[in-house]
Design a protein around this motif. Structure first.
Motif, short mmCIF file in Angstrom:
data_model
loop_
_atom_site.label_atom_id
_atom_site.label_comp_id
_atom_site.label_asym_id
_atom_site.label_seq_id
_atom_site.Cartn_x
_atom_site.Cartn_y
_atom_site.Cartn_z
N UNK A 71 10.92 52.55 -30.27
CA UNK A 71 10.93 53.44 -31.44
C UNK A 71 9.70 54.33 -31.34
N UNK A 72 9.86 55.65 -31.19
CA UNK A 72 8.70 56.52 -30.96
C UNK A 72 7.67 56.50 -32.09
N UNK A 73 8.13 56.43 -33.33
CA UNK A 73 7.19 56.42 -34.45
C UNK A 73 6.37 55.13 -34.46
N UNK A 74 7.04 54.01 -34.22
CA UNK A 74 6.32 52.73 -34.19
C UNK A 74 5.38 52.65 -33.00
N UNK A 75 5.79 53.22 -31.87
CA UNK A 75 4.93 53.20 -30.68
C UNK A 75 3.66 54.01 -30.93
N UNK A 76 3.79 55.17 -31.55
CA UNK A 76 2.61 55.96 -31.87
C UNK A 76 1.69 55.21 -32.82
N UNK A 77 2.27 54.52 -33.78
CA UNK A 77 1.48 53.76 -34.74
C UNK A 77 0.78 52.59 -34.06
N UNK A 86 7.80 45.93 -29.10
CA UNK A 86 6.58 46.62 -28.68
C UNK A 86 5.47 45.61 -28.41
N UNK A 87 5.28 44.66 -29.32
CA UNK A 87 4.23 43.65 -29.14
C UNK A 87 4.50 42.79 -27.91
N UNK A 91 -1.04 53.19 -21.83
CA UNK A 91 -0.64 54.42 -21.12
C UNK A 91 0.77 54.28 -20.54
N UNK A 92 1.07 53.09 -19.99
CA UNK A 92 2.41 52.90 -19.43
C UNK A 92 3.46 52.91 -20.53
N UNK A 93 3.17 52.24 -21.63
CA UNK A 93 4.15 52.19 -22.71
C UNK A 93 4.37 53.57 -23.33
N UNK A 106 12.81 43.76 -35.25
CA UNK A 106 12.99 43.49 -33.83
C UNK A 106 12.36 44.59 -32.99
N UNK A 107 12.40 45.84 -33.48
CA UNK A 107 11.76 46.94 -32.75
C UNK A 107 10.25 46.73 -32.69
#
Length: 415
Positions: free
Chosen positions: A317-323, A282-283, A306-308, A277-278
């Motif tokens: 989830x910071x790790x998933x967002x970076x990925x 993001x998507x 950039x906004x996200x 779900x996380x």
């Protein structure tokens, strides 16, 4: 444009060869900023005495006038053979571009077929829920099979979709973007299939929400409560499916939960939110930023990231967002860019192994859009100087590169 002697050229001068004709010179573009002495020598070998140049787009001034050097007696002239070889190389490159363009057209047709299939699947709930669920698994399976074992992840920007494509396009976009992120996170094949089905069906409950409420940016408290009820409606629509997997149900239930606990319906925090779900969250956010109901508020892919990664980062989830940012690239598909030769283009695909050198569709008014040049920056001595806002570009440039304004993302395997 002004006339300039070829002898006064130097790197940084912006020139045009449009009057010569595209197939009568070996360069890929009719207009470009000179970047090397080798290019100047090639122009001399073409037998040109003067050339058109644009002072406004040049980064340097021409060399001062000087007397021409007399030819060396008895020297051999290999210019004709060299030019012929360069033109042959150009023709070979154009053939490769034609094949790549045909592949892109094939993916566009596949996307259209997948959009129709997604629409039929969504319409099947709840009356034909079991059949529709089977259809969703089949569609996801075809796309996942195209991802597994692929050497590189291909994100394709499709510009051929109508502005009012409805929920089916959003569902398909979220599914594909979720799969891209899931694969980057090294999820096993079975989890990818569950992720794909959940991504496709994540907004199933919105079929019960009036379009007026869905399109309203500033909802009243009763309208917001009605909107949030789409989660319950979606889960209810799946009730008749006996073999629905719990992770799929959790995607529908939790794709609006936020990392910091500010989401709904249960204000879950951090890792209490199911991982699949996380990913869908993001998507979903990314596609909603790029393709909102009101296209006047649409953000470019680079602006959305950039906004996200900035003001919205607390939600994910910071790790998933970076990925996710790494997966889409520094210049995501759909980004308008200026190249080091001053040409303007649109990023079509990114290379995971070289994020700074994407595949770019170039704007050239002398070439019909259906034959637009596709330039892989990994194969040429050019680089991206920076991203551009379409609002600051001439309308004819934007319409040439992105005629329908909406962005879709596609991968091999949905045919």
């Amino acid at each position: 444009m002004q006339k300039l002697s070829v002898d006064r050229l130097q790197p940084g001068i912006y020139i045009s060869l449009a009057s010569l004709g595209w197939m009568r010179h070996p360069f890929l573009l009719n207009e470009f900023r000179i970047s090397s002495a080798k290019q100047i020598q090639t122009l001399r070998e073409l037998g040109l005495g003067t050339i058109d140049w644009d002072p406004a787009r040049s980064s340097v001034q021409p060399l001062p006038e000087q007397a021409a050097e007399p030819p060396v007696p008895g020297s051999d002239d290999f210019a004709a053979a060299a030019l012929a070889g360069m033109l042959d190389e150009k023709r070979a490159r154009l053939e490769a571009v034609r094949e790549r363009r045909e592949n892109l057209a094939r993916r566009e047709r596949q996307f259209e077929q997948a959009t129709i299939a997604a629409g039929d699947i969504l319409k099947g709930f709840p009356a034909r829920a079991t059949e529709a669920h089977a259809g969703s698994k089949a569609l996801v399976g075809r796309i996942v099979d195209g991802l597994i074992g692929a050497e590189s992840m291909v994100i394709h920007l499709v510009n051929q979709k109508a502005r009012e494509a409805g929920m089916a396009s959003h569902a398909l976009n979220v599914m594909v973007l979720s799969l891209l992120l899931g694969r980057a996170a090294r999820l096993p094949a079975e989890d990818l299939r569950l992720l794909g089905v959940g991504g496709l069906l994540h907004d199933l409950g919105k079929m019960e929400i009036p379009p007026r409420i869905l399109r309203t940016a500033n909802r009243t408290p009763p309208e917001e409560a009605f909107y949030r009820a789409h989660i319950g409606y979606g889960i209810k629509a799946l009730a008749a499916v006996r073999d629905i997997a719990v992770p799929v149900r959790n995607i529908l239930a939790c794709h609006h939960e936020c990392w910091d606990g500010s989401g709904f319906p249960n204000a879950l925090t951090g890792e209490k939110i199911p991982r699949l779900a996380r990913i869908v969250a993001i998507a979903n956010r990314y596609d909603n930023l790029c393709n909102p109901f009101d296209l006047h508020g649409a953000k470019t892919p680079a602006e959305a990231l950039r906004q996200m990664f900035g003001t919205d980062s607390r939600l994910f989830d910071p790790a998933l967002l970076q990925l996710f940012v790494k997966t889409l690239g520094v210049y995501p598909p759909g980004t308008f860019v200026r190249l080091s030769n001053a040409a303007v283009g649109l990023v079509v695909e990114t290379h995971p192994d070289d994020l700074l050198r994407p595949l770019v569709m170039l704007h050239d008014p002398d070439i019909p859009r259906g034959e637009a040049m596709l330039l892989d920056l990994k194969e040429v001595e050019l680089k991206v100087e920076g991203a551009l806002s379409p609002a600051k570009l001439p309308m004819e440039v934007v319409e040439y590169l992105a005629p329908r304004g909406r962005l879709d993302y596609y991968v091999e395997g949905a045919g």
